[in-house]
Design an enzyme around this catalytic site. Sequence first.
Site, mmCIF file in Angstrom:
data_model
loop_
_atom_site.group_PDB
_atom_site.id
_atom_site.type_symbol
_atom_site.label_atom_id
_atom_site.label_comp_id
_atom_site.label_asym_id
_atom_site.label_seq_id
_atom_site.Cartn_x
_atom_site.Cartn_y
_atom_site.Cartn_z
ATOM 1 N N LYS A 32 0.833 -1.217 0.000
ATOM 2 C CA LYS A 32 0.000 0.000 0.000
ATOM 3 C C LYS A 32 0.866 1.265 0.000
ATOM 4 C CE LYS A 32 -2.223 -1.075 3.857
ATOM 5 N NZ LYS A 32 -1.611 -2.378 4.238
ATOM 6 N N ARG A 42 11.305 -3.599 12.183
ATOM 7 C CA ARG A 42 10.324 -3.000 13.091
ATOM 8 C C ARG A 42 9.889 -4.005 14.149
ATOM 9 N NH1 ARG A 42 5.943 -0.408 9.041
ATOM 10 N NH2 ARG A 42 4.583 -1.567 10.442
ATOM 11 N N ARG A 75 11.712 -7.258 5.473
ATOM 12 C CA ARG A 75 11.656 -5.798 5.340
ATOM 13 C C ARG A 75 12.458 -5.117 6.459
ATOM 14 N NH1 ARG A 75 5.989 -2.746 4.152
ATOM 15 N NH2 ARG A 75 5.524 -2.836 6.364
#
Length: 211
Positions: A13, A160, A127
């Site tokens: 997105k 993250r 990621r």
Amino acid sequence: MKIILLGPPGAGKGTIAKALMQHDESVQISTGDILRGAVAAGTELGKQAEAAMTAGDLVTDELIMGIMEERLQQDDCQQGYLLDGFPRTIPQAEALKALLSKLDERLDCVLELDIPRDIIIDRLTTRRTCTNCGEIYNVKFKPPRAEGICDVCGNEIVQRDDETEEAIENRLQVYNEQTAPLVEFYRNEGLLVSVPTSDLEPVMDALKSRI
Ligand code: AMP
């Protein structure tokens, strides 16, 4: 363009929002980025959101609607916006509908990125994100030039907290339970455009008749 980008975490997105922004004046509004900024700055909002975010759960609809009611009325939204990560629940979608009707605004469409689960898991576990500027890397497909260092601003890049395998599993389950029903909601509103990819060209083709 006034578009909602819908899809599970890792569907692309944010990447599509950034690519679409090159085409006109629309701004990307990512509730995840707003919340991460608040956590990093140690604001009251950040303190309220942090625990849920680390676990991969959703923060409350009230908190999100408080942010978005204010954000969608700022001047830069006049040219259009790409909503990335919002709405994520039926109550948020209902509240957005009421807000837009109050502001006399209309969405162009809701773009669903319908990406297979194994691709999502692979993308999220590999990621990495810059702690300073938010630039996204991928250890397999887009590594930084120097390991652990952002090409853009030279700061540290990290995995993250909510991209550990456990948190990812939870985020996907939360998506299926709370966000996936929005597909039907927006289909019924006649706004849904579904694409099985996050590559720009097919997405642009699918959007052409709507924007
Ligand atoms: P994202 O970067 O969009 O994956 O968002 C990161 C985290 O922020 C999510 O896992 C949620 O904890 C929180 N969050 C972002 N957007 C929303 C939303 N619209 N509703 C509830 N929680 C959200």
